[in-house]
Design a protein around this motif. Structure first.
Motif, short mmCIF file in Angstrom:
data_model
loop_
_atom_site.label_atom_id
_atom_site.label_comp_id
_atom_site.label_asym_id
_atom_site.label_seq_id
_atom_site.Cartn_x
_atom_site.Cartn_y
_atom_site.Cartn_z
N LEU A 1 36.48 45.76 41.95
CA LEU A 1 37.50 45.07 42.73
C LEU A 1 38.14 43.93 41.96
N VAL A 2 37.32 43.08 41.34
CA VAL A 2 37.91 41.96 40.59
C VAL A 2 38.60 42.47 39.33
N GLY A 3 38.07 43.54 38.76
CA GLY A 3 38.73 44.12 37.58
C GLY A 3 40.11 44.64 37.90
N LEU A 4 40.26 45.26 39.08
CA LEU A 4 41.57 45.73 39.51
C LEU A 4 42.53 44.57 39.69
N LYS A 5 42.07 43.50 40.32
CA LYS A 5 42.94 42.34 40.54
C LYS A 5 43.43 41.77 39.21
N VAL A 6 42.52 41.57 38.26
CA VAL A 6 42.91 41.01 36.98
C VAL A 6 43.83 41.95 36.23
N ARG A 7 43.51 43.25 36.23
CA ARG A 7 44.36 44.23 35.55
C ARG A 7 45.78 44.20 36.12
N ALA A 8 45.90 44.15 37.45
CA ALA A 8 47.22 44.19 38.08
C ALA A 8 48.02 42.93 37.79
N THR A 9 47.41 41.75 37.94
CA THR A 9 48.17 40.53 37.74
C THR A 9 48.53 40.32 36.28
N GLU A 10 47.63 40.65 35.37
CA GLU A 10 47.92 40.47 33.95
C GLU A 10 48.91 41.52 33.44
N THR A 11 48.78 42.75 33.93
CA THR A 11 49.74 43.79 33.55
C THR A 11 51.14 43.41 34.02
N ALA A 12 51.24 42.94 35.26
CA ALA A 12 52.55 42.54 35.78
C ALA A 12 53.16 41.43 34.93
N ASP B 1 39.73 34.52 39.88
CA ASP B 1 40.48 34.18 38.69
C ASP B 1 39.87 34.85 37.47
N ASP B 2 40.54 34.70 36.35
CA ASP B 2 40.15 35.42 35.13
C ASP B 2 38.71 35.13 34.72
N GLU B 3 38.32 33.85 34.75
CA GLU B 3 36.98 33.47 34.33
C GLU B 3 35.93 34.05 35.28
N SER B 4 36.15 33.90 36.58
CA SER B 4 35.20 34.39 37.57
C SER B 4 35.06 35.91 37.49
N ALA B 5 36.19 36.60 37.31
CA ALA B 5 36.15 38.07 37.24
C ALA B 5 35.36 38.54 36.03
N HIS B 6 35.60 37.93 34.89
CA HIS B 6 34.86 38.33 33.69
C HIS B 6 33.37 38.04 33.83
N ASN B 7 33.03 36.95 34.50
CA ASN B 7 31.62 36.64 34.75
C ASN B 7 30.99 37.69 35.65
N THR B 8 31.73 38.11 36.68
CA THR B 8 31.22 39.14 37.59
C THR B 8 30.96 40.45 36.86
N VAL B 9 31.90 40.86 36.04
CA VAL B 9 31.76 42.12 35.31
C VAL B 9 30.63 42.03 34.28
N ALA B 10 30.55 40.91 33.57
CA ALA B 10 29.49 40.74 32.58
C ALA B 10 28.11 40.77 33.24
N ASN B 11 27.97 40.11 34.39
CA ASN B 11 26.68 40.13 35.09
C ASN B 11 26.29 41.52 35.55
N ALA B 12 27.30 42.31 35.95
CA ALA B 12 27.00 43.68 36.41
C ALA B 12 26.46 44.55 35.30
N TRP B 13 26.96 44.35 34.09
CA TRP B 13 26.56 45.20 32.96
C TRP B 13 25.42 44.61 32.13
N LEU B 14 25.35 43.29 32.08
CA LEU B 14 24.39 42.64 31.17
C LEU B 14 23.31 41.85 31.88
N GLY B 15 23.47 41.69 33.21
CA GLY B 15 22.55 40.84 33.94
C GLY B 15 22.99 39.39 33.84
#
Length: 387
Positions: free
Chosen positions: A319-330, A368-382
């Motif tokens: 979900l957060v990855g989609l939000k960041v992808r959409a806003t940054e792509t736009a 936001d960008d920082e929070s989203a990257h933290n969420t994704v990193a925690n999901a994959w790396l703990g």
């Protein structure tokens, strides 16, 4: 009904024709809202049996994408109503009827807004700077300051939350409820004078002892992350519909860029159109490929929510990855469109100039960008190890 039938071209053109004026005058989109209400647009998630369109998140996302091609600020504000009605829909599909009253009231014409954002609260839904003081009759008195309250001139129901710091043995409890337009104890500040998304009129709302009756308190959750279905439903609807708006904004910018390079001619190349210039063609291709990667991601995430897909701990990264992808792509696509459109796009009143300002709002929406990257990193790396 298809998106073209719900939002016909004639309606979109009227909405597009008003967007520049709303932006110039820093005015709310009253006419847009009236037409969208008359078209049943605010009842996207309301069941057909109750007079609504009975659609799911995937269809709502495509509608919001389409609306945003005409007026991103209008679409962004409408999002807040659709988030709450979408949350009720997502919960109901999972057997939770606690917010069915939202769909009932939306069917009756009530307009919902989202009053959760707080300055300096980077915990978002997992903590609050607003005080929720319990009263003897089961009601709560809310005192705090909510920012970015879109639909401020028009909402009739405002969802808010705050913290009862003494609850749960002093660990605190987050209390969610709704006030109405008639509830005393709040003030809407006339402070929305921003760079972009001006028509959304997302004013600050000051809660000064606003009382939510016991019957309008719909959740009490512990402070911190938790697995309550409400949290998933809010994130799913908020991030997906937000991504849809910025997808539509990027789509419109791309179309304007294509139109510009076909129209513009080169003096030094004997009047040939800029669509024959290799450098210009490269930029158009770059923008097209960026948008082409976004459309299926938006569609897939929304369909997975509708189909009750089980992504487990990977749901929030998606979900957060989609939000960041959409806003940054736009942002990227708007920039490319301006680069190929020439200096006229730099002038006040140009649609691309307005889109350039509107798209910048994407970086401020949660996550936001920082929070989203933290969420994704925690999901994959703990989580990060504590030293």
């Amino acid at each position: 009904m298809t998106p073209d039938e719900i939002l016909p071209d004639t309606l979109l053109e009227r909405i597009r024709g008003r967007a520049a004026g709303y932006d110039r005058d820093n005015a709310f989109f009253h006419e847009d809202l009236a037409e969208l209400t008359a078209a049943g647009y605010l009842k996207v998630f309301v069941p057909v049996s109750d007079g609504g369109l009975g659609l799911g998140l995937a269809d709502a996302a495509q509608l919001q994408r389409r609306l945003a091609t005409a007026a991103p600020a209008t679409a962004l504000a409408i999002n807040m109503h659709l988030v709450w009605t979408g949350v009720a829909h997502v919960l109901a599909a999972r057997g939770d009827s606690s917010l069915d009253f939202i769909l009932d009231e939306a069917a009756a014409g009530e307009i919902f807004a989202f009053g959760n954002s707080e300055a300096g609260n980077d915990s978002v839904l997992f903590d609050s700077r607003t005080e929720a003081a319990p009263q003897p009759d089961g009601s709560y008195r809310f005192t705090g300051r909510k920012i970015f309250t879109s639909l401020s001139p028009a909402w009739t129901r405002l969802g808010i939350f705050g913290k009862d710091a003494a609850a749960r043995g002093g660990e605190g409890e987050l209390v969610h409820g709704f006030i109405t337009r008639q509830t005393p104890g709040y003030e809407i500040l006339a402070d929305w004078d921003t760079l972009g998304m001006r028509a959304s009129q997302s004013n600050t709302t000051v809660l000064d002892g606003a009382v939510v009756p016991a019957g309008r308190i719909f959740r009490k959750l512990p402070v911190g992350p938790n697995a309550d279905p409400l949290i998933f439903a809010i994130f799913a609807c908020f991030e997906t519909l937000l991504a849809a708006v910025y997808t539509g904004l990027g789509e419109r910018a791309f179309s304007l860029g294509v139109e510009a390079v076909k129209r513009r001619t080169s003096f030094k190349n004997d009047g040939r159109a800029y669509d024959q210039d290799p450098d210009i063609r490269w930029k158009i291709a770059e923008a097209a490929m960026a948008m082409d990667a976004l459309y299926p991601q938006l569609s897939r995430v929304a369909h997975d929510v509708d189909n009750l897909a089980d992504h487990g701990t990977q749901w929030f990264p998606r979900l957060v990855g989609l939000k960041v992808r959409a806003t940054e792509t736009a942002r990227t696509v708007v920039d490319l469109a301006i680069r190929v459109s020439g200096g006229s796009s730099y002038f006040r009143g140009s649609e691309l100039e307005r889109l350039y300002r509107d798209v910048l709002a994407g970086m401020f929406h949660p996550s936001d960008d920082e929070s989203a990257h933290n969420t994704v990193a925690n999901a994959w790396l703990g989580p990060l190890e504590q030293l």
